[in-house]
Design an enzyme around this catalytic site. Structure first.
Site, mmCIF file in Angstrom:
data_model
loop_
_atom_site.group_PDB
_atom_site.id
_atom_site.type_symbol
_atom_site.label_atom_id
_atom_site.label_comp_id
_atom_site.label_asym_id
_atom_site.label_seq_id
_atom_site.Cartn_x
_atom_site.Cartn_y
_atom_site.Cartn_z
ATOM 1 N N HIS A 2 54.016 -27.622 -18.817
ATOM 2 C CA HIS A 2 52.778 -26.915 -18.507
ATOM 3 C C HIS A 2 52.373 -27.170 -17.061
ATOM 4 O O HIS A 2 52.591 -28.258 -16.523
ATOM 5 C CB HIS A 2 51.647 -27.371 -19.424
ATOM 6 C CG HIS A 2 51.785 -26.865 -20.818
ATOM 7 N ND1 HIS A 2 51.175 -27.463 -21.891
ATOM 8 C CD2 HIS A 2 52.469 -25.801 -21.326
ATOM 9 C CE1 HIS A 2 51.478 -26.799 -22.987
ATOM 10 N NE2 HIS A 2 52.256 -25.790 -22.669
ATOM 11 N N TYR B 252 47.295 -27.176 -27.312
ATOM 12 C CA TYR B 252 48.427 -27.787 -28.005
ATOM 13 C C TYR B 252 48.118 -29.060 -28.766
ATOM 14 O O TYR B 252 48.878 -29.452 -29.628
ATOM 15 C CB TYR B 252 49.574 -28.059 -27.016
ATOM 16 C CG TYR B 252 50.315 -26.806 -26.681
ATOM 17 C CD1 TYR B 252 51.490 -26.477 -27.341
ATOM 18 C CD2 TYR B 252 49.836 -25.928 -25.731
ATOM 19 C CE1 TYR B 252 52.172 -25.310 -27.053
ATOM 20 C CE2 TYR B 252 50.503 -24.760 -25.434
ATOM 21 C CZ TYR B 252 51.669 -24.459 -26.092
ATOM 22 O OH TYR B 252 52.334 -23.306 -25.811
ATOM 23 N N HIS C 250 56.851 -21.487 -32.724
ATOM 24 C CA HIS C 250 55.986 -22.120 -31.728
ATOM 25 C C HIS C 250 55.165 -23.258 -32.324
ATOM 26 O O HIS C 250 54.730 -24.161 -31.606
ATOM 27 C CB HIS C 250 55.088 -21.071 -31.070
ATOM 28 C CG HIS C 250 54.669 -21.424 -29.692
ATOM 29 N ND1 HIS C 250 55.543 -21.450 -28.626
ATOM 30 C CD2 HIS C 250 53.472 -21.790 -29.198
ATOM 31 C CE1 HIS C 250 54.892 -21.806 -27.537
ATOM 32 N NE2 HIS C 250 53.630 -22.026 -27.854
ATOM 33 N N ARG D 99 56.402 -26.653 -31.403
ATOM 34 C CA ARG D 99 55.965 -27.120 -30.076
ATOM 35 C C ARG D 99 54.576 -27.758 -30.172
ATOM 36 O O ARG D 99 54.331 -28.809 -29.586
ATOM 37 C CB ARG D 99 55.972 -25.913 -29.142
ATOM 38 C CG ARG D 99 55.852 -26.180 -27.698
ATOM 39 C CD ARG D 99 56.261 -24.911 -26.940
ATOM 40 N NE ARG D 99 55.630 -24.822 -25.658
ATOM 41 C CZ ARG D 99 56.027 -25.465 -24.577
ATOM 42 N NH1 ARG D 99 57.065 -26.263 -24.618
ATOM 43 N NH2 ARG D 99 55.391 -25.320 -23.434
ATOM 44 N N ARG E 92 60.314 -24.492 -25.761
ATOM 45 C CA ARG E 92 60.012 -23.119 -26.141
ATOM 46 C C ARG E 92 61.273 -22.560 -26.790
ATOM 47 O O ARG E 92 62.385 -22.982 -26.470
ATOM 48 C CB ARG E 92 59.660 -22.290 -24.911
ATOM 49 C CG ARG E 92 58.386 -22.721 -24.210
ATOM 50 C CD ARG E 92 58.194 -21.941 -22.898
ATOM 51 N NE ARG E 92 56.949 -22.309 -22.255
ATOM 52 C CZ ARG E 92 56.852 -23.223 -21.279
ATOM 53 N NH1 ARG E 92 57.922 -23.846 -20.834
ATOM 54 N NH2 ARG E 92 55.670 -23.503 -20.750
ATOM 55 N N LYS F 6 68.307 -7.030 -26.891
ATOM 56 C CA LYS F 6 69.471 -7.876 -26.563
ATOM 57 C C LYS F 6 69.020 -9.163 -25.881
ATOM 58 O O LYS F 6 68.044 -9.171 -25.139
ATOM 59 C CB LYS F 6 70.438 -7.123 -25.640
ATOM 60 C CG LYS F 6 71.050 -5.907 -26.292
ATOM 61 C CD LYS F 6 72.017 -5.232 -25.361
ATOM 62 C CE LYS F 6 72.573 -3.990 -26.069
ATOM 63 N NZ LYS F 6 73.555 -3.309 -25.279
#
Length: 166
Positions: free
Chosen positions: A138, A148, A112, A115, A8, A39
Site C-alpha cells: 500500500h 484492511y 480478496h 488479503r 493480490r 484473456k
C-alpha cells in the site's frame, strides 16, 4: 499462499518460480496479471509503485510453495499453472477457493478476503500497521488501517477492559 503472504490475486497469478528465493525464504512481487478481453495478460509492473516488494515467507507459505512445486509442469515458469503449463485464470483460482471453502464448511467471501485476513491476523499478533502496509504494497498506512484491519470478535471488549483495568 495468498492467505500467508497478502498477495493480490493478480500478483499471485503472475508469480514465476524465479520470484521465490528458498534460501532467504522470500517472495519477490514485481509484476501483475490482468484480464483483457477474456484473456490473461501479464504486466511487467505491479498495480502501484509501492506494490513492488519482497515478502518474507513463513512455514505455511513455504509448504504451499513446495506443494505447488510438486504440481509443476516441467519447464513451466509459472507458480500457478494449468496442467498444460499455461497461466491459471482468475476464474479458475476463484473456483478452487469456492470449492475449498465448501469442503471446509466456511462461507466463501472472495479471494480478496484472504488479503484482508492476512492483514487482520498480523494486526491481532501485534504487528505494526506500517509493517503490514508495506507487506501489502500500500502507498499509505491509512488504506491499510481503514480498509484492511478488521477486529476479531471480542478484541474491542478485551482492549477496553485492559484500558480501564477491569
Amino acid at each position: 499462499l495468498i492467505l500467508e503472504t497478502g498477495l493480490r490475486a493478480g500478483e499471485a497469478l503472475a508469480l514465476e518460480w524465479n520470484d521465490i528465493d528458498g534460501d532467504k525464504r522470500t517472495l519477490r512481487v514485481n509484476k501483475n496479471m490482468v484480464r483483457v478481453d477474456g484473456k490473461n495478460v501479464g504486466q511487467r509492473t505491479t498495480k502501484t509503485a509501492s506494490g513492488k516488494r519482497t515478502i518474507p515467507l513463513n512455514s505455511k507459505a513455504m509448504e504451499a510453495i513446495q506443494y505447488l512445486r510438486g504440481q509443476q509442469v516441467a519447464g513451466c515458469p509459472y507458480i500457478f499453472a494449468t496442467q498444460t503449463g499455461e497461466h491459471v485464470s482468475y476464474r479458475h483460482l476463484l473456483t478452487t477457493m469456492e470449492r475449498a471453502c465448501e469442503a471446509a464448511c466456511v462461507e466463501h467471501r472472495g479471494l480478496h478476503a484472504l488479503r484482508h485476513s492476512f492483514a487482520s491476523n498480523l494486526y491481532s499478533r501485534g504487528v505494526e500497521v506500517k509493517v503490514i502496509s508495506k507487506l501489502l504494497g500500500h502507498a499509505s498506512v491509512e488504506i491499510t488501517y481503514n480498509r484492511y484491519i478488521h477486529f476479531f470478535e471480542g478484541d474491542i471488549d478485551d482492549t477496553l477492559r485492559q484500558a480501564v483495568g477491569a
